[in-house]
Design a protein around this motif. Structure first.
Motif, PDB file in Angstrom:
ATOM      1  N   ILE A  48       4.122  -3.040  -8.004  1.00  0.00           N
ATOM      2  CA  ILE A  48       5.175  -2.173  -8.547  1.00  0.00           C
ATOM      3  C   ILE A  48       5.529  -1.128  -7.492  1.00  0.00           C
ATOM      4  O   ILE A  48       4.659  -0.388  -7.025  1.00  0.00           O
ATOM      5  CB  ILE A  48       4.712  -1.463  -9.840  1.00  0.00           C
ATOM      6  N   ARG A  49       6.781  -1.106  -7.111  1.00  0.00           N
ATOM      7  CA  ARG A  49       7.273  -0.094  -6.177  1.00  0.00           C
ATOM      8  C   ARG A  49       8.089   0.926  -6.956  1.00  0.00           C
ATOM      9  O   ARG A  49       8.909   0.562  -7.799  1.00  0.00           O
ATOM     10  CB  ARG A  49       8.160  -0.722  -5.095  1.00  0.00           C
ATOM     11  N   ILE A  96       3.405   2.746  -4.095  1.00  0.00           N
ATOM     12  CA  ILE A  96       3.227   1.339  -4.476  1.00  0.00           C
ATOM     13  C   ILE A  96       1.956   1.230  -5.303  1.00  0.00           C
ATOM     14  O   ILE A  96       0.921   1.784  -4.942  1.00  0.00           O
ATOM     15  CB  ILE A  96       3.124   0.425  -3.233  1.00  0.00           C
ATOM     16  N   LEU A  97       2.047   0.502  -6.416  1.00  0.00           N
ATOM     17  CA  LEU A  97       0.889   0.218  -7.254  1.00  0.00           C
ATOM     18  C   LEU A  97       0.526  -1.258  -7.116  1.00  0.00           C
ATOM     19  O   LEU A  97       1.399  -2.128  -7.223  1.00  0.00           O
ATOM     20  CB  LEU A  97       1.194   0.537  -8.720  1.00  0.00           C
ATOM     21  N   VAL A 111      -0.768   3.300  -3.196  1.00  0.00           N
ATOM     22  CA  VAL A 111      -0.384   3.753  -1.852  1.00  0.00           C
ATOM     23  C   VAL A 111       0.726   4.788  -1.985  1.00  0.00           C
ATOM     24  O   VAL A 111       1.789   4.498  -2.548  1.00  0.00           O
ATOM     25  CB  VAL A 111       0.102   2.576  -0.970  1.00  0.00           C
ATOM     26  N   TYR A 112       0.463   5.993  -1.491  1.00  0.00           N
ATOM     27  CA  TYR A 112       1.465   7.065  -1.488  1.00  0.00           C
ATOM     28  C   TYR A 112       2.021   7.164  -0.073  1.00  0.00           C
ATOM     29  O   TYR A 112       1.274   7.349   0.888  1.00  0.00           O
ATOM     30  CB  TYR A 112       0.832   8.392  -1.901  1.00  0.00           C
ATOM     31  N   VAL A 121      -3.993   5.745   0.965  1.00  0.00           N
ATOM     32  CA  VAL A 121      -4.421   4.649   0.092  1.00  0.00           C
ATOM     33  C   VAL A 121      -5.548   5.149  -0.806  1.00  0.00           C
ATOM     34  O   VAL A 121      -6.560   5.659  -0.322  1.00  0.00           O
ATOM     35  CB  VAL A 121      -4.923   3.441   0.903  1.00  0.00           C
ATOM     36  N   VAL A 122      -5.345   5.031  -2.125  1.00  0.00           N
ATOM     37  CA  VAL A 122      -6.408   5.273  -3.097  1.00  0.00           C
ATOM     38  C   VAL A 122      -6.836   3.896  -3.595  1.00  0.00           C
ATOM     39  O   VAL A 122      -6.111   3.243  -4.354  1.00  0.00           O
ATOM     40  CB  VAL A 122      -5.925   6.162  -4.264  1.00  0.00           C
ATOM     41  N   ASP A 123      -7.998   3.451  -3.139  1.00  0.00           N
ATOM     42  CA  ASP A 123      -8.435   2.060  -3.323  1.00  0.00           C
ATOM     43  C   ASP A 123      -9.539   1.997  -4.386  1.00  0.00           C
ATOM     44  O   ASP A 123     -10.597   2.613  -4.243  1.00  0.00           O
ATOM     45  CB  ASP A 123      -8.949   1.520  -1.983  1.00  0.00           C
ATOM     46  N   PHE A 124      -9.301   1.226  -5.451  1.00  0.00           N
ATOM     47  CA  PHE A 124     -10.264   1.086  -6.548  1.00  0.00           C
ATOM     48  C   PHE A 124     -10.996  -0.252  -6.500  1.00  0.00           C
ATOM     49  O   PHE A 124     -11.786  -0.562  -7.401  1.00  0.00           O
ATOM     50  CB  PHE A 124      -9.541   1.187  -7.905  1.00  0.00           C
TER      51      PHE A 124
END
Length: 410
Positions: A48-49, A96-97, A111-112, A121-124
């Motif tokens: 999703i953008r 971006i999700l 990603v912001y 990047v916030v990586d889960f």
């Protein structure tokens, strides 16, 4: 009968062709292009953008999707705060999700995108990891030489250079060339370092190594140079080591009208008598920023009945300046200030009939008229500094001389 056979064969041929074309088209359609960016293969996720909208928060973005391992939004926010200031996400910035395809809507990463190069990047995916990253960039060096045809921006654009270089060049030559008066036939050459992303996407001018400008037949070289490592920014010097930057700005305001000049006898509009006016009055709207005309240290701030709110700046053992009738003072005693820094706002405090700044100038403890004074350039180089400087610029100047000789043959 013969007609029926021909018709059947014709129909069968085109039907088989169409069937084959449809199969080929299906095969082509199934070949999904592989998209890789920001360290992710997009094809592996539901993507999703979107862009940050007014009212959006980092927490609100996360609330839309379940997180792995029962992570709470508070836990995520606490963990990322040292690497990513979630309060500073800006409206209009893209993000971006990346969602799990097997577990619909489970968030795998966010990603912001700060700009074309920098992103977070916030990586889960495994454990929660936050990374501030940059896309690979490359610096390419080149020398551009051109003759002015139209504005400087237009000339640069026609030479294949970002027009954003124009204000940089104007800033370098601000004390020596009036860029509102450059004309067709003026010439320039500049050695620049340009930044590219992924080797082909042009980002813009990263830095200037050397430049040359010929205006009305006068040739002016400019080379950025730091006299000591503690300097935050380079100063610009010519081919002989003389500073291009004047020690003082011409006025403490960008836009102004001189309403009263320095004089030994002036009728004071408030006191209604003739007296000396040891300053220059610059009329301007209330609240206009007042700039210190040179770097220095704030010697005194305060208020008197005559001066109103004022600031006095010591620039050296020789020079000092004072700014009167301010509506607001924006600096404090003992504060270091740089040339052009806003130190207050125009007002009409003290003995003043309207909004203006009275600019006073001291040389060796005596008030003088700066408009009649031949003001110095930046502090001259010492002998050893000059030798190092001349050695440093020698190959740069040789390169500019060679380019200009080829480009501007008589």
């Amino acid at each position: 009968m013969r007609y029926l056979i021909i018709t059947f064969l014709f129909f069968s041929f085109f039907t088989s062709c169409n069937s084959k074309d449809e199969k080929d088209a299906t095969k082509i359609a199934k070949k999904e292009p592989i998209i890789k960016d920001y360290g992710f293969t997009f094809n592996d996720y539901k993507v999703i953008r979107d862009t940050i909208r007014s009212g959006d928060t980092f927490s609100a973005l996360l609330q839309k999707f379940p997180l792995k391992d029962s992570l709470t939004i508070h836990q995520v926010t606490e963990k990322v705060k040292d690497s990513f200031n979630v309060r500073r996400i800006k409206v209009g910035k893209p993000y971006i999700l990346f969602l799990d395809k097997k577990k619909p809507n489970t968030l795998k990463a966010l990603v912001y995108i700060e700009d074309r190069i920098q992103y977070t990047v916030v990586d889960f995916r495994d454990s929660l990891v936050v990374s501030n990253k940059q896309k690979p960039t490359r610096i390419k060096r080149r020398v551009v030489a051109a003759e002015i045809n139209g504005s400087l921006s237009e000339t640069l654009s026609n030479a294949g250079v970002s027009p954003a270089l124009a204000p940089k060049l104007a800033g370098i030559y601000a004390y020596t060339i009036d860029f509102f008066k450059i004309q067709k036939g003026d010439k320039f050459a500049v050695t620049i370092n340009e930044k590219y992303m992924e080797d082909s996407i042009y980002i813009g001018v990263e830095s200037i190594e050397a430049s040359y400008f010929e205006h009305k037949g006068k040739k002016i070289f400019a080379f950025p140079y730091k006299l000591n490592e503690n300097q935050k920014k380079e100063d610009y010097y010519d081919e002989n080591g003389k500073g291009l930057k004047s020690m003082f700005l011409k006025a403490p305001l960008d836009y102004f009208r001189i309403s009263s000049r320095f004089t030994g006898r002036r009728f004071h509009p408030v006191q209604m008598r003739f007296k000396a006016h040891n300053g220059t009055d610059y009329a301007a709207p209330h609240g206009t920023p007042i700039k210190t005309t040179a770097s220095g240290v704030v010697e005194r701030t305060g208020y008197t009945a005559g001066n109103g709110n004022f600031v006095k700046v010591r620039h050296s053992s020789t020079y000092a300046t004072q700014y009167l009738h301010m509506s607001r003072i924006l600096v404090r005693n003992g504060q270091s200030v740089s040339q052009g820094q806003t130190i207050g706002k125009v007002g009409s405090t003290g003995l003043a009939t309207g909004p203006h700044v009275c600019y006073r100038f001291w040389k060796n403890g005596v008030q003088v008229d700066p408009l009649r004074l031949k003001l110095p350039n930046t502090e001259p180089m010492g002998k050893s500094d000059k030798q190092k400087y001349l050695s440093y610029i020698a190959p740069l100047k040789k390169e500019l001389d060679s380019i200009t000789a080829q480009k501007f043959k008589e």
